[in-house]
Enzyme design. Structure first.
Site, PDB file in Angstrom:
ATOM      1  N   THR A   1       4.793  -9.140   9.013  1.00 39.22           N
ATOM      2  CA  THR A   1       3.421  -9.049   8.685  1.00 39.22           C
ATOM      3  C   THR A   1       2.373  -8.170   9.810  1.00 39.22           C
ATOM      4  O   THR A   1       3.074  -7.340  10.348  1.00 39.22           O
ATOM      5  CB  THR A   1       2.532 -10.388   8.584  1.00 39.22           C
ATOM      6  OG1 THR A   1       1.311 -10.464   8.157  1.00 39.22           O
ATOM      7  CG2 THR A   1       2.773 -11.307   9.919  1.00 39.22           C
TER       8      THR A   1
ATOM      9  N   LYS B   1       3.978  -3.919   9.302  1.00 43.86           N
ATOM     10  CA  LYS B   1       4.719  -3.650   8.091  1.00 43.86           C
ATOM     11  C   LYS B   1       5.114  -2.067   7.905  1.00 43.86           C
ATOM     12  O   LYS B   1       6.087  -1.871   7.174  1.00 43.86           O
ATOM     13  CB  LYS B   1       3.792  -3.877   6.859  1.00 43.86           C
ATOM     14  CG  LYS B   1       3.443  -5.417   6.365  1.00 43.86           C
ATOM     15  CD  LYS B   1       2.667  -5.532   5.465  1.00 43.86           C
ATOM     16  CE  LYS B   1       2.207  -6.979   5.172  1.00 43.86           C
ATOM     17  NZ  LYS B   1       1.603  -7.204   4.018  1.00 43.86           N
TER      18      LYS B   1
ATOM     19  N   THR C   1     -12.591   6.523   3.340  1.00 42.18           N
ATOM     20  CA  THR C   1     -12.153   7.787   3.888  1.00 42.18           C
ATOM     21  C   THR C   1     -11.533   8.347   2.648  1.00 42.18           C
ATOM     22  O   THR C   1     -10.150   7.748   2.491  1.00 42.18           O
ATOM     23  CB  THR C   1     -11.168   7.494   4.823  1.00 42.18           C
ATOM     24  OG1 THR C   1     -11.610   6.606   5.897  1.00 42.18           O
ATOM     25  CG2 THR C   1     -10.478   8.894   5.638  1.00 42.18           C
TER      26      THR C   1
ATOM     27  N   LYS D   1      -7.475   9.417   2.220  1.00 38.15           N
ATOM     28  CA  LYS D   1      -6.455   8.506   2.256  1.00 38.15           C
ATOM     29  C   LYS D   1      -6.145   7.738   0.765  1.00 38.15           C
ATOM     30  O   LYS D   1      -5.273   7.425   0.177  1.00 38.15           O
ATOM     31  CB  LYS D   1      -7.095   7.130   3.019  1.00 38.15           C
ATOM     32  CG  LYS D   1      -6.528   7.277   4.537  1.00 38.15           C
ATOM     33  CD  LYS D   1      -7.055   6.381   5.330  1.00 38.15           C
ATOM     34  CE  LYS D   1      -6.554   4.939   5.233  1.00 38.15           C
ATOM     35  NZ  LYS D   1      -7.044   4.004   6.272  1.00 38.15           N
TER      36      LYS D   1
ATOM     37  N   LEU E   1      -8.279  -9.525  -3.195  1.00 39.24           N
ATOM     38  CA  LEU E   1      -7.252 -10.003  -2.435  1.00 39.24           C
ATOM     39  C   LEU E   1      -7.573 -11.167  -1.209  1.00 39.24           C
ATOM     40  O   LEU E   1      -6.566 -11.523  -0.619  1.00 39.24           O
ATOM     41  CB  LEU E   1      -6.399  -8.617  -1.910  1.00 39.24           C
ATOM     42  CG  LEU E   1      -5.370  -8.109  -2.526  1.00 39.24           C
ATOM     43  CD1 LEU E   1      -5.468  -7.899  -3.847  1.00 39.24           C
ATOM     44  CD2 LEU E   1      -4.706  -6.990  -1.897  1.00 39.24           C
TER      45      LEU E   1
HETATM   46  P1  ATR Z   1      -4.251  -3.314   4.395  1.00 43.02           P
HETATM   47  O1  ATR Z   1      -2.910  -2.925   4.902  1.00 43.02           O
HETATM   48  O2  ATR Z   1      -4.339  -4.808   4.316  1.00 43.02           O
HETATM   49  O3  ATR Z   1      -4.313  -2.742   3.190  1.00 43.02           O
HETATM   50  P2  ATR Z   1      -5.691  -1.525   6.010  1.00 43.02           P
HETATM   51  O4  ATR Z   1      -4.562  -0.534   6.087  1.00 43.02           O
HETATM   52  O5  ATR Z   1      -6.234  -1.688   7.341  1.00 43.02           O
HETATM   53  O6  ATR Z   1      -5.367  -2.884   5.625  1.00 43.02           O
HETATM   54  O7  ATR Z   1      -6.487  -0.990   4.851  1.00 43.02           O
HETATM   55  C1  ATR Z   1      -7.820  -1.488   4.700  1.00 43.02           C
HETATM   56  C2  ATR Z   1      -8.649  -0.762   3.831  1.00 43.02           C
HETATM   57  O8  ATR Z   1     -10.186  -1.144   3.738  1.00 43.02           O
HETATM   58  C3  ATR Z   1      -8.878   0.650   4.165  1.00 43.02           C
HETATM   59  O9  ATR Z   1      -8.851   1.559   2.844  1.00 43.02           O
HETATM   60  C4  ATR Z   1     -10.276   0.869   4.667  1.00 43.02           C
HETATM   61  O10 ATR Z   1     -11.128   2.136   4.622  1.00 43.02           O
HETATM   62  P3  ATR Z   1     -10.674   3.261   5.373  1.00 43.02           P
HETATM   63  O11 ATR Z   1      -9.373   3.779   4.913  1.00 43.02           O
HETATM   64  O12 ATR Z   1     -11.913   4.085   5.483  1.00 43.02           O
HETATM   65  O13 ATR Z   1     -10.390   2.877   6.860  1.00 43.02           O
HETATM   66  C5  ATR Z   1     -10.834  -0.244   4.032  1.00 43.02           C
HETATM   67  N1  ATR Z   1     -12.059  -0.942   4.992  1.00 43.02           N
HETATM   68  C6  ATR Z   1     -11.851  -1.447   5.804  1.00 43.02           C
HETATM   69  N2  ATR Z   1     -13.320  -1.819   6.226  1.00 43.02           N
HETATM   70  C7  ATR Z   1     -14.125  -1.284   5.372  1.00 43.02           C
HETATM   71  C8  ATR Z   1     -15.502  -1.402   5.392  1.00 43.02           C
HETATM   72  N3  ATR Z   1     -16.301  -1.908   6.173  1.00 43.02           N
HETATM   73  N4  ATR Z   1     -16.234  -0.561   4.142  1.00 43.02           N
HETATM   74  C9  ATR Z   1     -15.558  -0.086   3.421  1.00 43.02           C
HETATM   75  N5  ATR Z   1     -14.076   0.090   3.431  1.00 43.02           N
HETATM   76  C10 ATR Z   1     -13.597  -0.646   4.605  1.00 43.02           C
END
Ligand code: ATR
Length: 296
Positions: A74, A78, A165, A168, A236
Site C-alpha cells: 500500500t 505500490k 496537472t 499526467k 473512491l
Molecule cells: P493515488 O495513487 O491514490 O491515485 P496520487 O498518485 O497521489 O494518488 O494521485 C492523486 C491525484 O489527485 C492526482 O491526480 C492529483 O493531481 P496532480 O496530478 O495535479 O497532483 C489529484 N489531486 C490531489 N490533490 C488535489 C487537489 N487539491 N485538487 C485537485 N486535484 C488533486
C-alpha cells in the site's frame, strides 16, 4: 476439568501473509484477510508490515527469505515495489503499480487488483456495465490509471481524464489509446468546457483525495455543475461515507457509490490470487456486509 489455555490459532504450518506500507496503522486489510481465512478455515495469519523507505529492499528480500506466502503493498510503495519483484502481470506494467505480491518458491510476482476491485464493486452496486459509456475520471494518479484502464478494457466508449496537472492525464490517455480500443482524452481541471463534459457523461469517477476526511467541505468539481438521474457517480473515497460530491449527485438523482466496495473487493481478489482459491459467493457477501457496516 481444567479449561485448556492453549492458543491454537497459529502453529508450525501457518501460512504468513501481510501488508507492507507506511503508515500501516489505518489499514483494514488484516481484518479483511483474517476474516476470510477464519470463514474458509484456512490456516494462515495476515499481519501489518511497517517499513521505512530506506529499508524497503531489505524488507522485500526478508519477506522472500522467510517464505512469506504473499503480501499486499500500500501507500507509498505500490510503484517502488515493482523494481524489487521478479515478475509482474501485464496490468502492473501498464498501471505502473502493484498492490499484491505472490511468493512462488522464492520468485516474487506482482499483480494489481485495484481495477478489478473497482469493477466488481461498480457492477455489484449498479448491475450496469461500462460498455459504450462516456466516462470521466477525475485525477491522474495510480488509482486513476487502474480504474481508467479497467473501464477501457471492459468496453467504455470514451474516457476523459481530468487533472490539475494535465500532462499526467495525457500520459494515462496515451497508455489507454495505445493498449485498448477506447478513445481517451486529457483535459485540464480548469478547462472551460468541463461543465458540459461532466453533464454529458454517463459515469463520473473521482480518484482524487479532494473531499476526504478531514477536508470534507471540499468538492473535486465546481459546485454549479448539475447531475441527472441517468448518471452514476463513483467516489473512491470511503471516509466520509458520503463526500460532498456524492451528496450533491445523489440529491440531483444520480446513482452514487463510495469507495468502500472497491477497498473490500481489491482485498478479496488479492486473497484469491495469493491463496489460489475462489472465495465462494456467500462468503464474499458475508465479508462485504460485515465490512460495509464495520466498526474498527
Ligand atoms: P493515488 O495513487 O491514490 O491515485 P496520487 O498518485 O497521489 O494518488 O494521485 C492523486 C491525484 O489527485 C492526482 O491526480 C492529483 O493531481 P496532480 O496530478 O495535479 O497532483 C489529484 N489531486 C490531489 N490533490 C488535489 C487537489 N487539491 N485538487 C485537485 N486535484 C488533486
Amino acid at each position: 476439568m481444567i479449561k485448556s489455555e492453549i492458543d491454537r490459532r497459529v502453529n508450525g504450518e501457518t501460512k504468513i501473509m501481510g501488508v507492507l506500507g507506511n503508515p500501516i496503522e489505518h489499514s483494514i486489510s488484516p481484518q479483511i484477510h483474517n476474516t476470510i481465512s477464519k470463514l474458509l478455515c484456512v490456516n494462515s495469519i495476515y499481519v501489518p508490515f511497517l517499513c521505512s523507505q530506506e529499508d524497503l529492499e531489505k524488507a522485500v528480500n526478508g519477506l522472500r527469505a522467510l517464505n512469506i506466502y504473499g503480501f499486499n503493498v500500500t501507500i507509498p510503495y505500490k510503484e517502488k515495489i515493482i523494481s524489487l519483484l521478479d515478475e509482474c502481470s501485464e496490468e502492473v506494467k501498464l498501471i505502473g503499480a502493484a498492490n499484491t505480491v505472490v511468493n512462488k518458491k522464492g520468485r516474487l510476482i506482482g499483480y494489481n487488483t485495484d481495477g478489478d476491485g473497482f469493477a466488481t464493486s461498480f457492477e455489484n452496486s449498479t448491475n450496469k456495465s461500462f460498455v459504450d459509456k462516456d466516462i470521466i475520471v477525475l485525477g491522474a494518479g495510480g488509482a486513476a490509471r487502474a480504474t481508467a484502464l479497467k473501464t477501457a478494457k471492459m468496453g467504455a466508449k470514451t474516457i476523459t481524464l481530468v487533472n490539475r496537472t494535465v500532462i499526467k492525464a495525457a500520459e494515462i490517455a496515451d497508455m489507454i489509446n495505445n493498449n485498448t480500443s477506447c478513445k481517451a482524452v486529457p483535459v485540464s481541471n480548469s478547462d472551460k468546457n468541463l461543465a458540459k463534459l461532466l453533464e454529458k457523461s454517463d459515469i463520473i469517477i473521482n480518484t482524487t483525495p479532494v473531499g476526504m476526511h478531514p477536508d470534507t467541505n471540499k468538492c473535486p468539481i465546481q459546485e454549479d455543475i448539475t447531475f441527472s438521474s441517468r448518471q452514476i457517480v463513483y467516489d473512491l473515497i470511503y471516509n466520509p461515507s458520503e463526500t460532498l460530491l456524492l451528496k450533491k449527485a445523489r440529491k440531483e438523482g444520480a446513482l452514487t457509490i463510495n469507495g468502500l466496495g472497491m477497498l473490500i473487493y481489491q482485498a478479496t481478489l488479492a486473497y484469491e490470487i495469493i491463496n489460489e482459491i475462489d472465495i465462494p459467493e456467500q462468503i464474499l457477501k458475508k465479508i462485504f456486509l460485515s465490512f460495509t457496516n464495520f466498526d474498527k
